[in-house]
Design an enzyme around this catalytic site. Structure first.
Site, mmCIF file in Angstrom:
data_model
loop_
_atom_site.group_PDB
_atom_site.id
_atom_site.type_symbol
_atom_site.label_atom_id
_atom_site.label_comp_id
_atom_site.label_asym_id
_atom_site.label_seq_id
_atom_site.Cartn_x
_atom_site.Cartn_y
_atom_site.Cartn_z
ATOM 1 N N THR A 183 32.537 122.775 30.558
ATOM 2 C CA THR A 183 32.799 124.221 29.740
ATOM 3 C C THR A 183 33.463 123.967 28.398
ATOM 4 O O THR A 183 33.701 124.355 27.898
ATOM 5 C CB THR A 183 34.059 125.345 30.380
ATOM 6 O OG1 THR A 183 34.473 124.494 31.150
ATOM 7 C CG2 THR A 183 32.519 125.157 31.784
ATOM 8 N N GLY A 184 34.432 122.415 27.761
ATOM 9 C CA GLY A 184 34.683 122.566 26.802
ATOM 10 C C GLY A 184 34.465 122.148 25.812
ATOM 11 O O GLY A 184 33.209 122.156 26.013
ATOM 12 N N LYS A 185 35.109 122.664 24.957
ATOM 13 C CA LYS A 185 33.689 122.786 23.328
ATOM 14 C C LYS A 185 33.397 121.016 23.692
ATOM 15 O O LYS A 185 31.726 120.551 22.839
ATOM 16 C CB LYS A 185 34.336 122.293 22.812
ATOM 17 C CG LYS A 185 34.167 122.371 20.947
ATOM 18 C CD LYS A 185 35.376 122.563 19.461
ATOM 19 C CE LYS A 185 34.345 122.211 18.781
ATOM 20 N NZ LYS A 185 34.963 122.639 16.996
ATOM 21 N N GLN A 186 33.858 119.837 23.629
ATOM 22 C CA GLN A 186 33.300 118.101 23.498
ATOM 23 C C GLN A 186 32.550 118.009 24.526
ATOM 24 O O GLN A 186 30.875 117.424 24.578
ATOM 25 C CB GLN A 186 33.986 117.611 23.717
ATOM 26 C CG GLN A 186 35.250 117.301 22.407
ATOM 27 C CD GLN A 186 33.958 117.004 21.280
ATOM 28 O OE1 GLN A 186 33.234 116.087 21.198
ATOM 29 N NE2 GLN A 186 34.282 117.932 19.771
ATOM 30 N N THR A 214 37.970 108.919 28.064
ATOM 31 C CA THR A 214 39.459 109.341 27.534
ATOM 32 C C THR A 214 39.621 107.641 27.332
ATOM 33 O O THR A 214 40.128 107.101 27.811
ATOM 34 C CB THR A 214 40.034 109.554 28.636
ATOM 35 O OG1 THR A 214 39.246 110.687 29.232
ATOM 36 C CG2 THR A 214 41.332 110.448 28.286
ATOM 37 N N GLU A 215 41.275 108.652 26.523
ATOM 38 C CA GLU A 215 41.993 107.599 25.479
ATOM 39 C C GLU A 215 42.956 107.382 25.560
ATOM 40 O O GLU A 215 43.307 108.847 26.036
ATOM 41 C CB GLU A 215 41.416 106.730 24.052
ATOM 42 C CG GLU A 215 41.337 107.667 23.009
ATOM 43 C CD GLU A 215 41.433 107.742 22.076
ATOM 44 O OE1 GLU A 215 41.367 105.710 21.306
ATOM 45 O OE2 GLU A 215 40.600 107.960 20.560
ATOM 46 N N GLU A 228 35.568 91.345 19.698
ATOM 47 C CA GLU A 228 36.816 92.110 19.282
ATOM 48 C C GLU A 228 37.658 90.650 19.353
ATOM 49 O O GLU A 228 37.311 90.013 20.085
ATOM 50 C CB GLU A 228 37.003 92.788 18.895
ATOM 51 C CG GLU A 228 36.638 94.397 19.006
ATOM 52 C CD GLU A 228 37.279 95.472 19.275
ATOM 53 O OE1 GLU A 228 38.343 95.555 19.817
ATOM 54 O OE2 GLU A 228 36.301 96.493 18.566
ATOM 55 N N HIS A 258 41.110 98.090 19.686
ATOM 56 C CA HIS A 258 41.065 98.748 20.580
ATOM 57 C C HIS A 258 42.471 98.735 21.661
ATOM 58 O O HIS A 258 42.897 99.782 21.851
ATOM 59 C CB HIS A 258 39.632 98.758 21.129
ATOM 60 C CG HIS A 258 38.297 99.828 20.567
ATOM 61 N ND1 HIS A 258 38.006 98.274 20.299
ATOM 62 C CD2 HIS A 258 37.962 100.499 20.111
ATOM 63 C CE1 HIS A 258 36.444 99.235 19.250
ATOM 64 N NE2 HIS A 258 37.104 100.704 19.591
#
Length: 303
Positions: A16-19, A96-97, A211, A248
């Site tokens: 339900t959040g924006k993202q 999530t980071e 990387e 990263h």
């Protein structure tokens, strides 16, 4: 499950959040089978046409799912991941980071006990063009992703997007995109992802985006040496100074360990063609050193 299939049922934690709302809409537009969401404060409601539950466990009881994807802030990521794992998720995609290291360790430990596949943390997600995507990759954009036969593996979502854009412009579609994540402790390694696309019957060739830092590309090179499918690669960080935190995971290059030259040598020794720039990758697929790659660059490899 590493490669997304349209038959997989998806739970969105933080729907339900924006993202969560934005990307769930895009996933559903592409055919992703989102069956439920989680938000303890809005349990019992409907959002975007799917039921919202207080926990993943509650969702599993009424709206069974295979894959959970997390739009959850770092402080709450451990609780959400453990909820999905213990509920019986086959795969948990952790976008999530900056999750605390002790929490990441706890997540991986629980996943190992419950035989749950973790993709991430700090992943952009996974895409199977023509079937759907899970995460925040622009799988809904046909200028970037088209169905095809090239498997793409990348730690970086932005660099992976660029590679897929270049492939699509050159006429190469993708069989799968696997964003393995940029956390120092990820649940799916480059080698894991390489094995998955190697075993995928829809994939004819592989693009591996690596990387500097760590030894994942070297481990992947060992596997690539025994592959029948051709592999081409690009390694980011060629101009990075030694002894500095880069990328990263804040990887430190010390001597040849994790260095660009070391990774390139390992890959090339395994028969992998290594591009100097991302723009060169379609050309290597069209005129690589292996005869299997000698196809016109403007057309996807055919079975």
């Amino acid at each position: 499950m590493i490669i997304y299939r349209q038959s997989a049922r998806v739970l969105v934690q933080g729907i339900t959040g924006k993202q969560g709302t934005f990307w769930t809409q895009k996933m559903m537009e592409c055919g992703t089978r989102v069956v439920a969401g989680v938000n303890p404060k809005r349990a019992g409601e409907q959002h975007l046409g799917v039921p919202v539950y207080a926990t993943a466990k509650a969702a599993m009881a009424e709206s069974p799912f295979d894959v959970a994807v997390m739009f959850i802030p770092p402080a709450m990521a451990r609780e959400a991941a453990l909820d999905a794992i213990k509920a019986g998720a086959r795969t948990v995609v952790i976008l999530t980071e900056h999750i605390p290291a002790r929490d990441v360790i706890a997540i991986h430990h629980a996943a190992a006990r419950h035989r749950t596949r973790i993709i991430g943390p700090n992943t952009a997600g996974i895409v199977t063009p023509g079937e759907g995507f899970v995460g925040i990759m622009p799988g809904h954009n046909p200028n970037i992703f088209q169905p095809g036969e090239i498997g793409v593996i990348s730690r970086s979502g932005s660099l992976g997007t660029l590679i897929c854009l270049n492939l699509t412009r050159a006429g190469f579609g993708q069989s799968a995109f696997l964003g393995i994540g940029g956390d120092p402790m990820i649940g799916t390694t480059t080698r894991d992802a390489l094995q998955a696309v190697d075993e995928d019957p829809r994939t004819r060739a592989v693009v591996l985006v690596g990387e500097i830092g760590g030894a994942m590309e070297e481990a992947a090179a060992e596997y690539a040496a025994g592959m029948a499918k051709p592999v081409v690669s690009f390694i980011a960080g060629r101009a990075s100074p030694p002894g500095k935190k880069m990328g990263h995971a804040g990887a430190i290059v010390s001597g040849t360990l994790g260095s660009y030259d070391g990774k390139r040598r390992a890959l090339e020794a395994a028969g992998v063609a290594v591009a100097d720039t991302p723009a060169e990758i379609p050309g290597l697929l069209g005129a690589g050193p292996r005869d299997r790659l000698r196809q016109p660059a403007a057309h996807a490899l055919s079975v």
